[in-house]
Scaffold this motif. Structure first.
Motif, mmCIF file in Angstrom:
data_model
loop_
_atom_site.group_PDB
_atom_site.id
_atom_site.type_symbol
_atom_site.label_atom_id
_atom_site.label_comp_id
_atom_site.label_asym_id
_atom_site.label_seq_id
_atom_site.Cartn_x
_atom_site.Cartn_y
_atom_site.Cartn_z
ATOM 1 N N PHE A 119 1.252 -0.937 0.070
ATOM 2 C CA PHE A 119 -0.578 0.089 -0.353
ATOM 3 C C PHE A 119 0.904 1.714 -0.235
ATOM 4 C CE2 PHE A 119 -3.668 -2.501 1.333
ATOM 5 C CZ PHE A 119 -4.738 -2.492 0.371
ATOM 6 N N CYS A 155 -5.135 5.531 0.937
ATOM 7 C CA CYS A 155 -3.856 4.355 0.086
ATOM 8 C C CYS A 155 -2.948 4.213 1.757
ATOM 9 C CB CYS A 155 -2.830 4.385 -1.317
ATOM 10 S SG CYS A 155 -2.393 3.054 -1.631
ATOM 11 N N SER A 163 -4.440 2.815 4.672
ATOM 12 C CA SER A 163 -3.977 1.550 4.577
ATOM 13 C C SER A 163 -3.044 1.375 5.351
ATOM 14 C CB SER A 163 -4.437 1.096 3.174
ATOM 15 O OG SER A 163 -5.849 2.013 2.784
ATOM 16 N N SER A 164 -1.474 1.401 4.191
ATOM 17 C CA SER A 164 -0.641 1.406 5.038
ATOM 18 C C SER A 164 -0.508 1.012 6.021
ATOM 19 C CB SER A 164 0.359 1.470 4.086
ATOM 20 O OG SER A 164 1.846 1.494 4.334
ATOM 21 N N ASP A 222 -2.645 0.763 9.029
ATOM 22 C CA ASP A 222 -3.538 -0.614 9.353
ATOM 23 C C ASP A 222 -2.889 -1.583 9.373
ATOM 24 O OD1 ASP A 222 -5.579 1.856 9.938
ATOM 25 O OD2 ASP A 222 -6.331 0.781 7.767
ATOM 26 N N GLU A 223 -1.903 -1.391 7.614
ATOM 27 C CA GLU A 223 -1.176 -3.379 7.344
ATOM 28 C C GLU A 223 -0.842 -3.486 8.784
ATOM 29 O OE1 GLU A 223 -3.528 -5.020 6.208
ATOM 30 O OE2 GLU A 223 -3.828 -4.206 4.446
ATOM 31 N N CYS A 270 -6.521 -5.290 -3.682
ATOM 32 C CA CYS A 270 -7.832 -4.322 -2.941
ATOM 33 C C CYS A 270 -9.204 -5.545 -3.178
ATOM 34 C CB CYS A 270 -8.201 -3.338 -3.212
ATOM 35 S SG CYS A 270 -6.491 -2.137 -2.646
ATOM 36 N N GLU A 330 -8.469 -7.968 -0.469
ATOM 37 C CA GLU A 330 -9.181 -7.467 0.385
ATOM 38 C C GLU A 330 -10.552 -7.914 0.700
ATOM 39 O OE1 GLU A 330 -7.883 -6.161 2.747
ATOM 40 O OE2 GLU A 330 -6.022 -5.117 2.257
ATOM 41 N N ASP A 384 -10.631 -2.438 9.169
ATOM 42 C CA ASP A 384 -10.342 -1.723 8.082
ATOM 43 C C ASP A 384 -10.030 -2.298 6.654
ATOM 44 O OD1 ASP A 384 -9.400 -0.471 10.193
ATOM 45 O OD2 ASP A 384 -7.757 -1.261 11.001
ATOM 46 N N GLU A 385 -10.288 -3.592 6.415
ATOM 47 C CA GLU A 385 -9.902 -4.521 5.735
ATOM 48 C C GLU A 385 -11.748 -4.353 4.396
ATOM 49 O OE1 GLU A 385 -7.361 -5.353 5.559
ATOM 50 O OE2 GLU A 385 -6.781 -6.568 7.397
ATOM 51 N N ARG A 411 -12.794 -0.722 4.752
ATOM 52 C CA ARG A 411 -12.019 -0.225 3.962
ATOM 53 C C ARG A 411 -11.051 -0.126 3.365
ATOM 54 N NH1 ARG A 411 -11.246 2.017 9.070
ATOM 55 N NH2 ARG A 411 -9.053 1.857 8.582
ATOM 56 N N HIS A 412 -10.518 -1.322 3.093
ATOM 57 C CA HIS A 412 -9.079 -1.535 1.622
ATOM 58 C C HIS A 412 -9.508 -2.003 0.677
ATOM 59 C CE1 HIS A 412 -6.195 -1.910 5.353
ATOM 60 N NE2 HIS A 412 -6.214 -0.589 5.479
#
Ligand SMILES: [Fe+2]
Ligand SMILES: [Fe+2]
Length: 250
Positions: free
Chosen positions: A30, A50, A53-54, A56-57, A105, A109, A138-139, A141-142
């Motif tokens: 991401f 994006c 998201s990174s 989050d991961e 995604c 995702e 979260d996923e 959203r991704h």
């Protein structure tokens, strides 16, 4: 509380360890994709989403590392190489970007959301349920990020270049033997045990069911909406649903 059945706990440790690696890879993927989106001039909010998201991961990776250790597993070493570019060689840069977004995604995702939703239906309470809820929120959203990028590219028609590649994206999002008939062995038997649900792991038969449902009900209709030809993917899935004979591997 972790049940005492050692093969199951070991199976769960392997699953969480594997996820930890997947989350770390997604963190790097991401971060790189955010740079690609910015350079290609995609809308700022998508770039921002994006980047977020990174981050989050990164949190997910730590959460999965904790769960790995809780099940007696060893946390994997952080990756040293950047993740491989998902698109095959030869696609134009714009399609490479869209391939990455769609595969990571829209396919992967969205598949994770399906798995997490199924797990949330089965895990009753406690810290595992809290962890699964965080991951699921979260996923989702991704997954939306991918659909938004696909929609933003709709006018350019880039999606038309991806149709023939969707089977490869789907195949890469599952374990290679998901549609193969079970072979007897302690590891696979543990992989089928419904008690795995309580440890946050979907037994194989359920994973298969969730994958097929998510693909047919969410992923393929969404891709079609985004201008991607889904007939190769439909054919790929149909082939897998015809019960393969023993020894048939592809
Ligand atoms: Fe994640
Ligand atoms: Fe994610």
């Amino acid at each position: 509380v972790i049940p005492a059945d050692p093969p199951l706990v070991a199976q769960a440790a392997r699953a969480w360890r594997f996820r930890c690696g997947v989350e770390r890879e997604a963190e790097a993927r991401f971060a790189r994709l955010a740079g690609w989106l910015a350079r290609a001039g995609l809308p700022g909010p998508l770039v921002e989403l994006c980047r977020r998201s990174s981050a989050d991961e990164g949190r997910h990776a730590r959460l999965c590392a904790e769960l790995t250790e809780r099940h007696g597993g060893e946390v994997p070493a952080p990756p040293v190489e950047p993740p491989a570019v998902l698109a095959p060689a030869g696609l134009p840069p714009r399609a490479v970007l869209l391939y990455e977004a769609v595969a990571a995604c829209c396919v992967t995702e969205t598949g994770s959301v399906g798995v997490l939703t199924a797990l949330l239906g089965a895990v009753r309470g406690g810290s595992l349920r809290r962890a699964l809820r965080t991951l699921a929120a979260d996923e989702v959203r991704h997954s939306r990020l991918g659909w938004a990028i696909l929609a933003a590219e709709r006018e350019r028609g880039t999606g038309a270049l991806l149709g023939e590649h969707v089977p490869a994206m789907l195949a890469a999002s599952i374990e290679p033997d998901l549609f193969r008939p079970g072979v007897p062995g302690p590891e696979l038997d543990a992989g089928e045990d419904p008690a795995l649900l309580e440890l946050g792991v979907l037994p194989r038969s359920l994973r298969r069911e969730v994958f097929v449902r998510t693909t047919t009900e969410v992923v393929l209709p969404g891709l079609e909406e985004g201008g991607v030809d889904i007939s190769p993917a439909r054919a790929w899935l149909r082939e897998r649903l015809v019960a393969p004979g023993p020894g048939k591997s592809e």
